[in-house]
Design a protein around this motif. Sequence first.
Motif, PDB file in Angstrom:
ATOM      1  N   ALA A  32      28.297  54.320  49.587  1.00 18.61           N
ATOM      2  CA  ALA A  32      29.403  54.532  48.644  1.00 18.61           C
ATOM      3  C   ALA A  32      28.887  54.669  47.220  1.00 18.61           C
ATOM      4  O   ALA A  32      27.926  54.005  46.830  1.00 18.61           O
ATOM      5  N   THR A  33      29.508  55.550  46.453  1.00 16.53           N
ATOM      6  CA  THR A  33      29.170  55.713  45.049  1.00 16.53           C
ATOM      7  C   THR A  33      29.869  54.637  44.221  1.00 16.53           C
ATOM      8  O   THR A  33      30.704  53.886  44.720  1.00 16.53           O
ATOM      9  N   ARG A  34      29.519  54.574  42.915  1.00 12.74           N
ATOM     10  CA  ARG A  34      30.156  53.598  42.040  1.00 12.74           C
ATOM     11  C   ARG A  34      31.664  53.838  41.957  1.00 12.74           C
ATOM     12  O   ARG A  34      32.455  52.892  41.941  1.00 12.74           O
ATOM     13  N   TRP A  35      32.028  55.103  41.875  1.00 11.16           N
ATOM     14  CA  TRP A  35      33.455  55.423  41.800  1.00 11.16           C
ATOM     15  C   TRP A  35      34.170  55.007  43.078  1.00 11.16           C
ATOM     16  O   TRP A  35      35.285  54.484  43.031  1.00 11.16           O
ATOM     17  N   GLN A  36      33.570  55.241  44.216  1.00 15.07           N
ATOM     18  CA  GLN A  36      34.192  54.862  45.492  1.00 15.07           C
ATOM     19  C   GLN A  36      34.326  53.348  45.612  1.00 15.07           C
ATOM     20  O   GLN A  36      35.334  52.848  46.112  1.00 15.07           O
ATOM     21  N   LYS A  37      33.308  52.611  45.138  1.00 16.44           N
ATOM     22  CA  LYS A  37      33.412  51.148  45.175  1.00 16.44           C
ATOM     23  C   LYS A  37      34.519  50.662  44.241  1.00 16.44           C
ATOM     24  O   LYS A  37      35.259  49.730  44.571  1.00 16.44           O
ATOM     25  N   PHE A  38      34.609  51.297  43.073  1.00 17.22           N
ATOM     26  CA  PHE A  38      35.683  50.912  42.141  1.00 17.22           C
ATOM     27  C   PHE A  38      37.053  51.248  42.722  1.00 17.22           C
ATOM     28  O   PHE A  38      37.986  50.426  42.673  1.00 17.22           O
ATOM     29  N   LYS A  39      37.194  52.427  43.284  1.00 21.60           N
ATOM     30  CA  LYS A  39      38.482  52.900  43.790  1.00 21.60           C
ATOM     31  C   LYS A  39      38.935  52.126  45.016  1.00 21.60           C
ATOM     32  O   LYS A  39      40.135  51.820  45.159  1.00 21.60           O
ATOM     33  N   ASN A  40      38.028  51.786  45.910  1.00 19.90           N
ATOM     34  CA  ASN A  40      38.406  51.191  47.188  1.00 19.90           C
ATOM     35  C   ASN A  40      38.230  49.679  47.275  1.00 19.90           C
ATOM     36  O   ASN A  40      38.772  49.052  48.187  1.00 19.90           O
ATOM     37  N   ILE A  41      37.506  49.088  46.335  1.00 18.52           N
ATOM     38  CA  ILE A  41      37.284  47.636  46.366  1.00 18.52           C
ATOM     39  C   ILE A  41      37.833  46.966  45.114  1.00 18.52           C
ATOM     40  O   ILE A  41      38.726  46.123  45.186  1.00 18.52           O
ATOM     41  N   THR A  42      37.306  47.363  43.960  1.00 24.27           N
ATOM     42  CA  THR A  42      37.651  46.665  42.712  1.00 24.27           C
ATOM     43  C   THR A  42      39.110  46.845  42.342  1.00 24.27           C
ATOM     44  O   THR A  42      39.833  45.862  42.136  1.00 24.27           O
ATOM     45  N   LEU A  43      39.552  48.099  42.227  1.00 22.17           N
ATOM     46  CA  LEU A  43      40.904  48.362  41.739  1.00 22.17           C
ATOM     47  C   LEU A  43      41.984  47.789  42.649  1.00 22.17           C
ATOM     48  O   LEU A  43      42.918  47.126  42.155  1.00 22.17           O
ATOM     49  N   PRO A  44      41.932  47.987  43.976  1.00 23.93           N
ATOM     50  CA  PRO A  44      42.974  47.375  44.824  1.00 23.93           C
ATOM     51  C   PRO A  44      43.008  45.853  44.722  1.00 23.93           C
ATOM     52  O   PRO A  44      44.084  45.255  44.702  1.00 23.93           O
ATOM     53  N   HIS A  45      41.840  45.229  44.638  1.00 24.40           N
ATOM     54  CA  HIS A  45      41.790  43.765  44.547  1.00 24.40           C
ATOM     55  C   HIS A  45      42.406  43.292  43.237  1.00 24.40           C
ATOM     56  O   HIS A  45      43.195  42.333  43.223  1.00 24.40           O
ATOM     57  N   VAL A  46      42.066  43.975  42.147  1.00 27.21           N
ATOM     58  CA  VAL A  46      42.589  43.584  40.835  1.00 27.21           C
ATOM     59  C   VAL A  46      44.096  43.775  40.774  1.00 27.21           C
ATOM     60  O   VAL A  46      44.836  42.896  40.308  1.00 27.21           O
ATOM     61  N   LEU A  82      42.520  38.266  31.938  1.00 25.26           N
ATOM     62  CA  LEU A  82      43.117  38.246  33.274  1.00 25.26           C
ATOM     63  C   LEU A  82      42.221  38.955  34.284  1.00 25.26           C
ATOM     64  O   LEU A  82      41.894  38.414  35.355  1.00 25.26           O
ATOM     65  N   PHE A  83      41.774  40.160  33.942  1.00 24.48           N
ATOM     66  CA  PHE A  83      40.931  40.924  34.851  1.00 24.48           C
ATOM     67  C   PHE A  83      39.557  40.280  35.025  1.00 24.48           C
ATOM     68  O   PHE A  83      38.978  40.331  36.116  1.00 24.48           O
ATOM     69  N   SER A  84      39.040  39.683  33.962  1.00 21.09           N
ATOM     70  CA  SER A  84      37.722  39.040  34.068  1.00 21.09           C
ATOM     71  C   SER A  84      37.753  37.912  35.091  1.00 21.09           C
ATOM     72  O   SER A  84      36.819  37.751  35.884  1.00 21.09           O
ATOM     73  N   GLY A  85      38.830  37.144  35.081  1.00 21.49           N
ATOM     74  CA  GLY A  85      38.949  36.067  36.060  1.00 21.49           C
ATOM     75  C   GLY A  85      39.071  36.584  37.474  1.00 21.49           C
ATOM     76  O   GLY A  85      38.480  36.028  38.408  1.00 21.49           O
ATOM     77  N   VAL A  86      39.822  37.668  37.649  1.00 21.30           N
ATOM     78  CA  VAL A  86      40.010  38.225  38.992  1.00 21.30           C
ATOM     79  C   VAL A  86      38.702  38.828  39.507  1.00 21.30           C
ATOM     80  O   VAL A  86      38.362  38.683  40.691  1.00 21.30           O
ATOM     81  N   LEU A  87      37.968  39.500  38.636  1.00 21.39           N
ATOM     82  CA  LEU A  87      36.720  40.135  39.068  1.00 21.39           C
ATOM     83  C   LEU A  87      35.692  39.116  39.545  1.00 21.39           C
ATOM     84  O   LEU A  87      34.833  39.433  40.372  1.00 21.39           O
ATOM     85  N   TRP A 110      31.148  42.586  49.727  1.00 23.54           N
ATOM     86  CA  TRP A 110      31.878  43.843  49.897  1.00 23.54           C
ATOM     87  C   TRP A 110      31.115  45.008  49.257  1.00 23.54           C
ATOM     88  O   TRP A 110      31.018  46.092  49.843  1.00 23.54           O
ATOM     89  N   TYR A 111      30.581  44.771  48.059  1.00 24.37           N
ATOM     90  CA  TYR A 111      29.835  45.832  47.383  1.00 24.37           C
ATOM     91  C   TYR A 111      28.527  46.133  48.117  1.00 24.37           C
ATOM     92  O   TYR A 111      28.117  47.300  48.216  1.00 24.37           O
ATOM     93  N   GLU A 112      27.887  45.086  48.647  1.00 23.37           N
ATOM     94  CA  GLU A 112      26.643  45.310  49.389  1.00 23.37           C
ATOM     95  C   GLU A 112      26.914  46.115  50.653  1.00 23.37           C
ATOM     96  O   GLU A 112      26.145  47.012  51.010  1.00 23.37           O
ATOM     97  N   ALA A 113      28.021  45.806  51.325  1.00 22.96           N
ATOM     98  CA  ALA A 113      28.373  46.571  52.525  1.00 22.96           C
ATOM     99  C   ALA A 113      28.693  48.012  52.165  1.00 22.96           C
ATOM    100  O   ALA A 113      28.338  48.948  52.902  1.00 22.96           O
ATOM    101  N   ALA A 114      29.349  48.219  51.016  1.00 24.96           N
ATOM    102  CA  ALA A 114      29.675  49.580  50.585  1.00 24.96           C
ATOM    103  C   ALA A 114      28.407  50.355  50.240  1.00 24.96           C
ATOM    104  O   ALA A 114      28.308  51.561  50.537  1.00 24.96           O
ATOM    105  N   GLU A 115      27.424  49.696  49.633  1.00 22.91           N
ATOM    106  CA  GLU A 115      26.167  50.364  49.320  1.00 22.91           C
ATOM    107  C   GLU A 115      25.431  50.765  50.588  1.00 22.91           C
ATOM    108  O   GLU A 115      24.828  51.841  50.656  1.00 22.91           O
ATOM    109  N   VAL A 116      25.474  49.902  51.590  1.00 22.16           N
ATOM    110  CA  VAL A 116      24.848  50.245  52.874  1.00 22.16           C
ATOM    111  C   VAL A 116      25.485  51.491  53.468  1.00 22.16           C
ATOM    112  O   VAL A 116      24.807  52.345  54.054  1.00 22.16           O
TER     113      VAL A 116
END
Length: 438
Positions: A333-347, A312-317, A324-330
């Motif tokens: 943002a750290t890996r944890w911040q990208k996970f917390k603010n982009i990946t986890l809410p979307h999933v 289920l998560f693999s399909g959503v990811l 979004w991740y490229e904008a966060a890197e600019v």
Amino acid sequence: MPKNENYSSNFQDKKNNHNPNIATILSLIFAGLGQLYNKRFLKGLILILLEVSFIITCADFINLGLWGIRTLGTMPGVDHSIFLLVYGLISLILIVFAIIFYVLNVKDARKQAKLIAQGWKAPSIRESIKIAYDKSFVYLLTIPGFVLLIFSVLLPLLFAVSLAFTNYDLYNSPPKNLLDWVGFENFGKLITAPLWKDTFVSVFAWTIMWTLVATTFQIVLGLFLALLANDSRIKFKKVIRTILILPWAVPGFVSILIFAAMFNNEFGTINRDIIIPLFGGEGIPWLSDPFYTRIVLILIQTWLGYPFVFALFSGVLQSVSKDWYEAAEVDGATRWQKFKNITLPHVLFATAPLLIIQYTTNFNNFNVIYLFNEGGPAVQGQNAGGTDILISWVYKLTFETNNYSMAAAISLIIGILISIFAILQFRRTSSFKQEGKI
């Protein structure tokens, strides 16, 4: 009967003395009389025919059913309380149907009487049939399925709820004995009677812990593995995903029975080939100590449940935009911040309803508990095993001790708890809201 008809072209210029109250009273006296008063003869005759048919066909059955559900029988060995209870429930459903039919009949007669009093002219029989067909077609298609749903789903549910308020058990079974209505006595036993109270508290506490811990573990593990398999630095993703999904390909009951053999205290490979050679002694009492049995059950459920969550998560990811991740890197943002603010809410936004279902499913996950150790080991002073959850306890009460009324009472509690949890969580979940209102 159609609720709305196109009357706009049928009004006359002059009003008349047609009285809606008379149409209402006639409809209350007998279905169809109000329609006859309104000169809707075909509709009136059909309604009269329906009521006469209902009375001839169901009157005696309803009379027997109402007597049966009220008394549950009066002659042991002759009256069967269970049959009478079912007859009574069916009678109540038929009465509800009759009431709905009567309400629609009265509303229809009064509404048309008011229109006639204002100068409305009834359409011809051919026009009435055409209007009725156009307006009622969708109801003609859905009503049979709705009725079937009531008798296949609602009736068994009402029967199970009713048993919770009787004294139906092994020593009080029809037709030899008659059942009695005992009110909330069965629920009172779960709170006041020492044996039932201790068992209920223990089983309920373990059920909650089992649901929260086992489900959370399988979700966390599934998410962790999905993140790893989706990482751009990982090679051979297809092979890895295939391997990780394999536990889902094996039937669950087969895996559970294999684990039960592996963790057997005497001949299981875990003790014989791993624990004893490394640590000595007699091994760990996986199946005879509730503490160790519960740990194993949680691990087994994590193993069985994570592949679905992983898929289920693999399909959503895959649907998360890389921009979004490229904008966060600019933005640094750290890996944890990208996970917390982009990946986890979307999933969570995309999968929350299914994750809620995972919790409610494990709350009633009978297979793992019963197939692994039949809810054991036994616990002194309780009539449930050390790893029994509520649903497996209900199974034992039903099929092993034949205590049907207590099993029904506990089942009612289970249904209420799951319904409350599901309703509250679904209302708090964003997945059912419009995107613009989140």
